[in-house]
Design a protein around this motif. Structure first.
Motif, PDB file in Angstrom:
ATOM      1  N   SER A   1       0.852  -1.177   0.000  1.00 36.02           N
ATOM      2  CA  SER A   1       0.000   0.000   0.000  1.00 36.02           C
ATOM      3  C   SER A   1       0.894   1.235   0.000  1.00 36.02           C
ATOM      4  O   SER A   1       2.047   1.202   0.338  1.00 36.02           O
ATOM      5  CB  SER A   1      -0.908  -0.012   1.217  1.00 36.02           C
TER       6      SER A   1
ATOM      7  N   ASN B   1      -8.163   5.386  -2.991  1.00 35.28           N
ATOM      8  CA  ASN B   1      -8.009   4.730  -1.697  1.00 35.28           C
ATOM      9  C   ASN B   1      -7.793   5.752  -0.619  1.00 35.28           C
ATOM     10  O   ASN B   1      -7.144   6.773  -0.838  1.00 35.28           O
ATOM     11  CB  ASN B   1      -6.805   3.778  -1.720  1.00 35.28           C
TER      12      ASN B   1
ATOM     13  N   LYS C   1      -6.294   5.982   3.335  1.00 36.78           N
ATOM     14  CA  LYS C   1      -5.445   5.193   4.227  1.00 36.78           C
ATOM     15  C   LYS C   1      -5.120   5.963   5.479  1.00 36.78           C
ATOM     16  O   LYS C   1      -4.808   7.151   5.436  1.00 36.78           O
ATOM     17  CB  LYS C   1      -4.152   4.808   3.518  1.00 36.78           C
TER      18      LYS C   1
ATOM     19  N   GLU D   1      -2.564   5.577   8.818  1.00 39.95           N
ATOM     20  CA  GLU D   1      -1.454   4.865   9.450  1.00 39.95           C
ATOM     21  C   GLU D   1      -1.223   5.445  10.824  1.00 39.95           C
ATOM     22  O   GLU D   1      -1.105   6.658  10.983  1.00 39.95           O
ATOM     23  CB  GLU D   1      -0.162   5.042   8.635  1.00 39.95           C
TER      24      GLU D   1
ATOM     25  N   SER E   1      -2.118   0.018  10.141  1.00 35.84           N
ATOM     26  CA  SER E   1      -2.700   0.790   9.046  1.00 35.84           C
ATOM     27  C   SER E   1      -3.994   0.147   8.567  1.00 35.84           C
ATOM     28  O   SER E   1      -4.194  -1.063   8.684  1.00 35.84           O
ATOM     29  CB  SER E   1      -1.712   0.903   7.879  1.00 35.84           C
TER      30      SER E   1
ATOM     31  N   ASP F   1      -6.305   0.484   5.014  1.00 36.15           N
ATOM     32  CA  ASP F   1      -6.365   1.022   3.661  1.00 36.15           C
ATOM     33  C   ASP F   1      -7.708   0.599   3.069  1.00 36.15           C
ATOM     34  O   ASP F   1      -8.027  -0.585   3.031  1.00 36.15           O
ATOM     35  CB  ASP F   1      -5.202   0.445   2.834  1.00 36.15           C
TER      36      ASP F   1
ATOM     37  N   LEU G   1      -2.722   0.408  -5.660  1.00 37.17           N
ATOM     38  CA  LEU G   1      -3.657   0.598  -4.567  1.00 37.17           C
ATOM     39  C   LEU G   1      -4.347  -0.713  -4.243  1.00 37.17           C
ATOM     40  O   LEU G   1      -4.628  -1.520  -5.123  1.00 37.17           O
ATOM     41  CB  LEU G   1      -4.707   1.641  -4.949  1.00 37.17           C
TER      42      LEU G   1
END
Lengths: 371, 95
Positions: free
Chosen positions: A35, A74, A76, A78, A91, A93, A111
């Motif tokens: 990712s 996408n 995401k 983290e 994370s 995603d 992705l």
């Protein structure tokens, strides 16, 4: 309160990986291993890669949205915690777009479809203490430098200050030991596929599939004249994904008036595939800090798939604004070429080359998580 | 007689050593931390630190000897680097 909200979000997204029938949109080929790592105010970093493959984990928490041509969008999040040169990361995603069109054949940079929950563990190894001989040479150079300049506290003089002196830089040299990194990343991707196995009734089946992936990396930065120039890493990747068949359009009659309806479905359940891959990556930036752009060429070989892939992401990196806020949209493009190596004949450029424009928008909302 | 060392590293990595004359590492402090140890009067020590980062970073090292000793005035090293860097500093001292 913010931490509780985000952790709750992560728990909600990662809940329930059991297979169950659902009705939903069609998903494409399986998940991507790596990712995309996005950094907010770190865009001036010389080893930063907004969306390319990154064997080196970010050291900070981040939240970002990425859109890649033909792959969709996408989001995401983290979360990272660093202590004693260990970095622990979690994370999530999540694919946002509903119409992912293509997937890179060798699953290079890209992705993830569906939802991917990942964990990351990274360790810096660095023991830079110099020998007594080198330290004594440093003291001698410092004494010369102090005699030539008005220094309040000679103890505070560093090697870089001496080397910036036009006279001393020709008389003194000291090679400093560089750090190197070891990184382990594991993730689970949950993706939904819709298909049919009923050629008569065309009954649509929706199932969720959970696939794991695992990556081990080691890398080191390259310094020249004590300035970071580039970063090199080598990785082993285990990945699993599902490949779907071609989308077919079925036309069936209904009523007695010669009307027809059409249904577009994938015929046959997706097939699980696994691959073991070796990847080498080199990252560097070019230009002054405020006008950086970076490249990150990588070479990947699939041991099981017998495929060879070359990727060249080019990042347009902008430094943060004067008040240290990110400058918003960051973008670039990526050229990827993949070929089968089974027959000894390279895939044509027309069939093997993929060019993508990718845009990432970072959100600096997790600054409080970062040290 | 004790030496007390405090370090701070923001956006970068720092390691600070206190090394004896026998080349034995007595203290090793990473990034932001603190530690202390006893010093033997008359012995020579090496105070050494290293920093690196792939971006701009800020560092601080504060070291004091207690009780106050002329062989080691309080050290208060503060430095900011505007780009990627790797650097070191250090000195010998005796109390």
């Amino acid at each position: 309160m913010k931490k509780i909200f985000i952790l709750f979000f992560i728990l909600i997204v990662s809940d329930s990986f059991s297979l169950k029938a659902q009705i939903g949109h069609t998903q494409n080929d399986g998940p991507k291993i790596d990712s995309l790592n996005k950094i907010t105010e770190r865009f001036a970093s010389k080893t930063f890669s907004p969306f390319g493959k990154s064997s080196l984990s970010n050291f900070i928490s981040s939240f970002s949205l990425t859109s890649a041509y033909n792959e969709g969008e996408n989001g995401k999040i983290e979360l990272k915690h660093s202590k004693n040169w260990w970095t622990y990361g979690l994370s999530v995603d999540q694919a946002i777009s509903k119409n992912d069109k293509e997937s890179t054949p060798l699953d290079l940079d890209g992705l993830n479809s569906g939802t991917t929950v990942g964990f990351n563990l990274q360790k810096i190894f660095w023991n830079p203490a110099v020998t007594k001989n080198d330290f004594d040479n440093f003291q001698q150079a410092k004494n010369r430098f102090v005699r030539q300049n008005k220094i309040i506290d000679p103890r505070e003089i560093t090697v870089s200050e001496i080397l910036n002196d036009s006279i001393e830089k020709n008389r003194f040299e000291l090679k400093l030991k560089h750090p190197w990194f070891f990184n382990i990343t594991g993730s689970f991707n949950k993706t939904e596929y819709n298909y049919t196995t009923d050629s008569v009734g065309l009954t649509k089946i929706g199932r969720e599939y959970l696939v794991p992936s695992f990556k081990i990396s080691a890398g080191a930065p390259y310094f020249k004249n004590n300035e970071l120039k580039s970063f090199f890493a080598i990785s082993y990747i285990y990945s699993a994904n599902y490949s779907v068949g071609n989308t077919l359009t079925f036309i069936t009659p209904f009523s007695t008036r010669g009307n027809y309806i059409s249904k577009t479905l994938v015929f046959g359940a997706p097939l699980r595939k696994t691959d073991n891959r070796i990847n080498m990556e080199w990252r560097t930036t070019i230009g002054e800090e405020s006008q950086n752009f970076g490249i990150a060429p990588s070479l990947t070989y699939g041991i099981d798939s017998k495929k060879l892939g070359v990727s060249l992401p080019v990042y347009i990196i902008k430094g943060s604004s004067k008040d240290k806020k990110p400058l918003g949209l960051q973008g670039g493009f990526r050229l990827s070429y993949t070929t089968d190596t089974r027959n000894g004949v390279l895939t044509s450029i027309e069939n093997g080359l993929v060019a993508q424009v990718i845009i990432t928008a970072p959100f600096d909302v997790l600054g409080s998580f970062n040290k | 007689m004790n030496i007390i060392i405090n370090t701070q590293a923001k956006n970068g990595h720092l390691i600070c050593y206190l090394i004896s004359s026998e080349n034995i590492t007595i203290l090793s402090i990473k990034d932001s931390g603190s530690d202390n140890c006893k010093l033997i009067p008359g012995s020579t020590y090496r105070f050494e630190w290293h920093v690196w980062s792939d971006m701009k970073a800020d560092y601080k090292i504060n070291a004091v000897v207690s009780p106050i000793n002329q062989g080691f005035p309080d050290l208060n090293w503060v430095k900011s680097y505007g780009d990627s860097h790797q650097d070191m500093g250090g000195f010998y001292f005796s109390v």
